[in-house]
Design an enzyme around this catalytic site. Structure first.
Site, PDB file in Angstrom:
ATOM      1  N   HIS A 192       0.809  -1.212   0.000  1.00 22.73           N
ATOM      2  CA  HIS A 192       0.000   0.000   0.000  1.00 22.73           C
ATOM      3  C   HIS A 192       0.849   1.272   0.000  1.00 22.73           C
ATOM      4  O   HIS A 192       0.356   2.351   0.298  1.00 22.73           O
ATOM      5  CB  HIS A 192      -0.949   0.005   1.206  1.00 22.73           C
ATOM      6  CG  HIS A 192      -2.253   0.701   0.949  1.00 22.73           C
ATOM      7  ND1 HIS A 192      -2.476   2.013   1.252  1.00 22.73           N
ATOM      8  CD2 HIS A 192      -3.402   0.263   0.375  1.00 22.73           C
ATOM      9  CE1 HIS A 192      -3.703   2.361   0.905  1.00 22.73           C
ATOM     10  NE2 HIS A 192      -4.286   1.322   0.375  1.00 22.73           N
ATOM     11  N   GLU A 205     -12.522  13.639  12.437  1.00 26.29           N
ATOM     12  CA  GLU A 205     -11.822  14.004  11.210  1.00 26.29           C
ATOM     13  C   GLU A 205     -12.619  15.078  10.488  1.00 26.29           C
ATOM     14  O   GLU A 205     -13.855  15.124  10.576  1.00 26.29           O
ATOM     15  CB  GLU A 205     -11.644  12.800  10.271  1.00 26.29           C
ATOM     16  CG  GLU A 205     -10.593  11.816  10.733  1.00 26.29           C
ATOM     17  CD  GLU A 205     -10.254  10.757   9.697  1.00 26.29           C
ATOM     18  OE1 GLU A 205      -9.423   9.902  10.004  1.00 26.29           O
ATOM     19  OE2 GLU A 205     -10.810  10.789   8.576  1.00 26.29           O
ATOM     20  N   ASP A 226      -7.545   4.640   9.029  1.00 28.18           N
ATOM     21  CA  ASP A 226      -8.880   4.630   8.429  1.00 28.18           C
ATOM     22  C   ASP A 226      -9.143   3.350   7.650  1.00 28.18           C
ATOM     23  O   ASP A 226     -10.287   2.930   7.502  1.00 28.18           O
ATOM     24  CB  ASP A 226      -9.050   5.828   7.502  1.00 28.18           C
ATOM     25  CG  ASP A 226      -9.265   7.125   8.275  1.00 28.18           C
ATOM     26  OD1 ASP A 226      -9.771   7.062   9.407  1.00 28.18           O
ATOM     27  OD2 ASP A 226      -8.921   8.193   7.745  1.00 28.18           O
TER      28      ASP A 226
END
Length: 605
Positions: A182, A363, A252
């Site tokens: 990632h 957030e 997240d």
């Protein structure tokens, strides 16, 4: 290209084979000297470990090639039969020689030492195109860097063996640990080195898996989970929930490895309260660049402990982490509030994170025409909400959104709404534009994965992701809004994907760890999570460069997260006063600069 073999040095390749067609020649390293070859040979080639599956034309007395031999594939421009004529005392069908040609085009580290195939790990080392192609790309889809080989370890000892072998070479090869791939710009790649596919440890059952335990009296209170560095955070969540427990700090996106996020920092909406994931680790097992397996914590081998957390893979590979756990809530109240004024939006965020024992997650984000209310991060708003949001967008161009969560369980289910109402008093969100959902803890924490599956089904997930992630000091966040959000992004009309902006508290971070953050007590995490259709990623990347240039000219002292630096000077500026410590720790734990070359800190790529 023709060249005289005498004109440049060559180094020996044990059991090097030149595979040719019948009537040409087969070479093996038993000929006396390279000086006996014809003066000019023209060829092109590539060198790799590879398993030979086709029969070789060789004399009865010659042993077959080893299972993982160095294969030199040549396109010979001058017929080799003429070479045979000049070597009349050598059989026509084969010539056994010491034939070194890997330096014609390659640098010394481009070819792995042949002795590597003699180790026990050779059967788990792949060089085929499928393996190397997969590990030559990452989530970012912006760069391609091909390794020489990929290790699929079946045990921690396999990784130790690989690193020890490299460390003991006069010219070590580089090694990169890869979790879910990632990274955005090749940070987990090892061009011409070896990539270690950490997730292959999971099905092997040789790692520690996920084990829940209780801290001893006199140590930290409560429970912990011992977790393999190759485990996904979603699996950690599911395993600990079976005990009614869960970690407190998350990213997240949960389909990332524990070792991967701890090597960066691991940030999200819980960071303001619990700190990043690197602030929530009791101890680790780490394999250093010397191939040594070391257990470390704040009290034991602390230099390594602090180096590895946020250390970008430069000091060791995390094979186990001990993560603190707390009783897990069952459900969450999930609320979003909309703003048309950035000052009110940012000040309300700062107020909310200052409330002791208040929210569990916060957030902020931007809604624009190209960053709609619902995106792959979550589908929160209902269709009936869209007309009001669209009207605001038409009027303002940008709508700001604060997203908060409060956990609750059976004991607090009757008080949670009242607690939220109390916290929301005095907030300046637009009247009537507050939206609430009630979901399970797992549905909330794993919300991004649902968006991922939807995009995968549409073929829109495996596309270039020219993301830009920054930490911006609180004192300059208004300038950043004016110069970036309202100017560069709004005027360019090309940003595609979620735009995040939310505050963090510096004292929740441990300054002894490697991660570098702004000096101010409060700073903002800004994430421009662009997705490209494929051909237009360079336009978005140019926009990123424009943003970085603006910050530089405006004197906004940002820190990059998921970094994109490419020079030593950039890294020195990034780490600031931490650079000397970072450099010293590298010399201590990875003195031959074997680990994580893709970060481009100590390795030139």
């Amino acid at each position: 290209m023709g060249m005289d073999p005498k004109s440049r040095p060559c180094r020996s390749l044990k059991n090097a084979y030149l595979i040719v067609r019948p009537k040409d020649v087969v070479f093996k390293n038993q000929m006396p000297k390279i000086s006996s070859l014809p003066t000019k040979i023209s060829c092109s080639f590539s060198c790799k470990f590879f398993s030979i599956n086709t029969p070789l034309f060789s004399p009865p007395s010659a042993p077959p090639p080893p299972p993982s031999s160095l294969f030199l594939h040549h396109t010979v421009l001058q017929p080799l039969s003429s070479m045979a004529k000049s070597l009349s005392n050598i059989p026509t069908y084969f010539i056994l020689i010491t034939f070194l040609i890997d330096l014609i085009f390659a640098q010394p580290n481009d070819v792995l030492p042949h002795q590597l195939h003699t180790l026990d790990i050779a059967t788990r080392l792949r060089v085929d195109g499928s393996a190397t192609a997969t590990t030559s790309r990452d989530f970012g889809k912006l760069v391609r860097q091909t390794p020489a080989a990929v290790l699929y370890p079946s045990s921690i000892e396999d990784i130790i063996s690989l690193l020890k072998f490299s460390y003991n070479q006069s010219s070590p090869f580089t090694v990169a640990a890869r979790g879910c791939g990632h990274s955005l710009r090749g940070q987990a790649m090892a061009p011409s080195g070896v990539v270690v596919e950490m997730t292959s440890l999971k099905p092997s059952g040789a790692g520690i898996g996920i084990r829940v335990g209780k801290n001893n009296p006199g140590t930290a209170p409560g429970f912990y989970a011992d977790v393999g560095g190759y485990q996904l955070w979603i699996d950690v969540l599911q395993a600990t929930l079976e005990h009614g427990l869960a970690p407190v700090s998350w990213t997240d996106y949960l389909h990332l490895t524990v070792g991967g996020t701890l090597s960066n920092a691991g940030v999200s909406g819980q960071t303001f309260r619990h700190g990043p994931q690197i602030s929530n680790v009791y101890e680790m097992d780490v394999i250093t660049g010397k191939g040594e397996l070391v257990t470390c914590s704040k009290d034991m081998n602390s230099d390594l402990f602090y180096a590895v957390l946020g250390g970008l893979g430069q000091f060791g590979i995390i094979t186990r982490a001990r993560i603190p756990l707390q009783p897990a809530p069952k459900r969450v109240k999930w609320v979003r509030m909309l703003y048309d004024d950035f000052s009110a939006f940012s000040q309300d965020q700062e107020h909310l994170i200052s409330i002791n024992g208040g929210l569990d997650y916060l957030e902020g984000s931007l809604i624009t025409l190209h960053s709609p209310p619902n995106n792959w991060r979550s589908s929160f708003f209902s269709k009936s909400d869209y007309p009001r949001i669209s009207s605001l967008l038409t009027k303002n161009g940008i709508v700001y959104c604060i997203e908060v969560v409060k956990y609750y369980d059976d004991l607090t289910s009757h008080t949670v709404d009242k607690e939220l109402q109390e916290m929301f008093k005095g907030l300046r969100f637009l009247p009537g534009l507050i939206f609430t959902k009630d979901v399970t803890l797992v549905d909330f924490l794993d919300r991004v994965h649902k968006g991922e599956l939807d995009l995968q089904a549409k073929g829109l997930w495996d596309v270039p992701h020219p993301w830009l992630n920054l930490f911006v000091p609180k004192s300059r966040i208004s300038d950043f809004n004016s110069g970036v959000f309202k100017d560069i992004i709004l005027k360019s009309n090309q940003t595609i994907g979620p735009l995040l902006v939310y505050p963090m508290i510096r004292n929740k971070w441990d300054n002894g760890m490697s991660a570098a953050i702004p000096d101010e007590d409060i700073f903002y995490s800004v994430g421009l999570l662009h997705s490209s259709g494929g051909d237009d990623w360079e336009t978005l990347e140019n926009q990123n460069k424009q943003i970085l240039s603006f910050c530089d000219k405006a004197g906004i002292e940002i820190k990059q997260y998921l970094h994109r630096y490419s020079t030593k000077e950039d890294w020195m500026n990034h780490f600031g006063p931490k650079w000397k410590i970072f450099e010293d720790r590298k010399a201590q734990f990875d003195p031959k600069m074997i680990l994580s070359p893709g970060q481009k800190i100590f390795n030139s790529i």
